[in-house]
Design an enzyme around this catalytic site. Structure first.
Site, PDB file in Angstrom:
ATOM      1  N   ARG A   1       0.772  -1.276   0.168  1.00  0.00           N
ATOM      2  CA  ARG A   1      -0.030   0.018   0.117  1.00  0.00           C
ATOM      3  C   ARG A   1       0.744   1.375   0.171  1.00  0.00           C
ATOM      4  NH1 ARG A   1      -2.374  -3.342   3.656  1.00  0.00           N
ATOM      5  NH2 ARG A   1      -0.818  -2.223   5.074  1.00  0.00           N
ATOM      6  N   ILE A   2       1.746   1.440   0.834  1.00  0.00           N
ATOM      7  CA  ILE A   2       2.666   2.574   0.919  1.00  0.00           C
ATOM      8  C   ILE A   2       3.488   2.689  -0.234  1.00  0.00           C
ATOM      9  CG2 ILE A   2       4.441   3.849   2.159  1.00  0.00           C
ATOM     10  CD1 ILE A   2       3.429   2.434   4.788  1.00  0.00           C
TER      11      ILE A   2
ATOM     12  N   ARG B   1      12.164   0.168   7.824  1.00  0.00           N
ATOM     13  CA  ARG B   1      12.668  -0.145   9.108  1.00  0.00           C
ATOM     14  C   ARG B   1      14.370  -0.156   8.926  1.00  0.00           C
ATOM     15  NH1 ARG B   1       8.458   0.700  10.702  1.00  0.00           N
ATOM     16  NH2 ARG B   1       7.270  -0.518  12.368  1.00  0.00           N
TER      17      ARG B   1
ATOM     18  N   GLU C   1      17.979   1.920  16.240  1.00  0.00           N
ATOM     19  CA  GLU C   1      17.483   3.237  16.719  1.00  0.00           C
ATOM     20  C   GLU C   1      16.964   3.321  17.894  1.00  0.00           C
ATOM     21  OE1 GLU C   1      14.634   3.336  13.410  1.00  0.00           O
ATOM     22  OE2 GLU C   1      13.164   3.393  14.787  1.00  0.00           O
TER      23      GLU C   1
ATOM     24  N   HIS D   1      12.431   8.588  12.614  1.00  0.00           N
ATOM     25  CA  HIS D   1      11.367   7.758  12.335  1.00  0.00           C
ATOM     26  C   HIS D   1      10.007   8.445  12.398  1.00  0.00           C
ATOM     27  CE1 HIS D   1      10.354   3.264  12.812  1.00  0.00           C
ATOM     28  NE2 HIS D   1       9.299   3.992  12.196  1.00  0.00           N
ATOM     29  N   ILE D   2       9.880   9.425  11.517  1.00  0.00           N
ATOM     30  CA  ILE D   2       8.817  10.224  11.733  1.00  0.00           C
ATOM     31  C   ILE D   2       7.728  10.025  10.390  1.00  0.00           C
ATOM     32  CG2 ILE D   2       9.656  12.155  13.117  1.00  0.00           C
ATOM     33  CD1 ILE D   2      10.028  13.650  10.719  1.00  0.00           C
TER      34      ILE D   2
HETATM   35  C1  DGY Z   1       4.858   1.916  11.151  1.00  0.00           C
HETATM   36  O1  DGY Z   1       3.564   1.815  11.421  1.00  0.00           O
HETATM   37  O2  DGY Z   1       5.139   0.770  11.039  1.00  0.00           O
HETATM   38  C2  DGY Z   1       5.682   3.124  11.285  1.00  0.00           C
HETATM   39  O3  DGY Z   1       7.020   2.751  11.282  1.00  0.00           O
HETATM   40  C3  DGY Z   1       5.242   3.893  12.771  1.00  0.00           C
HETATM   41  O4  DGY Z   1       5.503   5.016  12.680  1.00  0.00           O
END
Ligand code: DGY
Length: 326
Positions: free
Chosen positions: A156-157, A238, A267, A285-286
């Site tokens: 999806r992303i 990740r 991290e 990680h935002i």
């Molecule tokens: C996720 O949803 O996996 C993101 O990395 C959290 O911000």
């Protein structure tokens, strides 16, 4: 009697209000992360937990929490949870897919644009008072428009990242475990490529694969050498998907041009080698961190937890086999 639930980190008021309507809630609004012993101590008499990627939910913890029915992660990624252990113990595990796709794709693009146009380096230069005036060759970057984008991980992303490329008139290559159906490829205007083809041809390589033992160091020294020396690597998924030490070497010796990173191995203690480099844009990680998205993620997790604790099926159950056992 209401089921008991632990919320391991600070959440929004409406998240707690929703949980409190259905459960007896122990919260952690001061947001002091629990170490494994403290987490076990607080969770041992609970029926559910709303947790974050900073909480390790492993078999040792599950073993001391016999009442636990649900682990509701406030994240789409759930590599912090030992899912097979949850399934074996009949504990439902849930995540928050969908609500963060656009915001996370936006952040991947932010990193692409910032690293292509050297934005953080430029800002540091201005803030340091080093800017003496305009000149022709100042802070030369590379174009994003009309370049080739390679997306690795076309879920999806990844698809939202690819969609945004149309406005920049980019060619988009992708690699995914399973090739997308032809009509989806067509609507996204993307071309399937092998990993090696994608690495060799892309000007921007964006990683969006989930972390697992199978994707540990998916990009290492040998892969970086397959990229163009002008290419830019973006990791918005990740830490651990990239071998950070190898990336630092590649950024130092010009194997690739630059990187944009939102995630790191170990991290928040990132490899200090990154801090000396100008050709890397760093973020903490935002990816999903807009107010609307983080609110939606927290509420999605809360709804998953409540569904599990009130006899329903959580909408985002990642281990359906656990339900049969619970
Ligand atoms: C996720 O949803 O996996 C993101 O990395 C959290 O911000």
């Amino acid at each position: 009697m209401k089921p008991k639930i632990l919320v391991t980190r600070e959440v929004f008021d409406e998240t707690l209000a929703y949980l409190a309507a259905h459960c007896e809630v122990e919260s952690n609004q001061p947001d002091q992360p629990f170490d494994p012993a403290a987490l076990a101590q607080r969770l041992k008499d609970k029926d559910g937990v709303v947790c974050c990627l900073t909480d390790r939910i492993d078999d040792a913890l599950l073993a001391v929490c016999p009442r636990l029915k649900v682990v509701a992660n406030i994240a789409v990624g759930y590599n912090n949870i030992d899912v097979p252990a949850c399934t074996a113990r009949g504990v439902m595990a849930t995540n928050t897919p969908g609500v963060l796709d656009d915001s996370t794709a936006d952040l991947a693009w932010t990193l692409m644009l910032a690293s292509a146009r050297r934005l953080t380096e430029a800002e540091a230069y201005v803030r340091a008072g080093d800017w003496k005036g305009w000149h022709l060759k100042q802070m030369l970057g590379v174009d994003v428009h009309h370049a080739t984008l390679g997306v690795i991980g076309m879920g999806r992303i990844g698809q939202q990242i690819a969609r945004r490329a149309a406005g920049f008139k980019m060619r988009v290559l992708y690699q995914n475990r399973n090739r997308l159906p032809a009509d989806v490829e067509k609507s996204l205007d993307v071309e399937y490529a092998t990993k090696d083809q994608l690495l060799a041809q892309s000007d921007f390589v964006v990683l969006q694969v989930p972390y697992s033992p199978a994707t540990h160091h998916y990009i290492g020294a040998a892969d970086l050498k397959k990229m163009k020396p002008t290419a830019i690597l973006i990791n918005s998924t990740r830490g651990g998907v990239v071998d950070d030490a190898a990336l630092i070497n590649a950024l130092k010796d010009g194997t690739i041009r630059a990187a944009g990173l939102d995630v790191f191995e170990n991290e928040p203690k990132l490899n200090p080698g990154f801090l000396d480099l100008k050709n890397v844009v760093l973020a903490p990680h935002i990816g999903s961190s807009t107010e609307a998205t983080r609110r939606a993620m927290a509420m999605t997790a809360a709804k998953n937890a409540v569904a599990a604790l009130t006899g329903g099926t959580p909408p985002n159950l990642v281990n359906p086999d656990a339900r049969a056992k619970s």
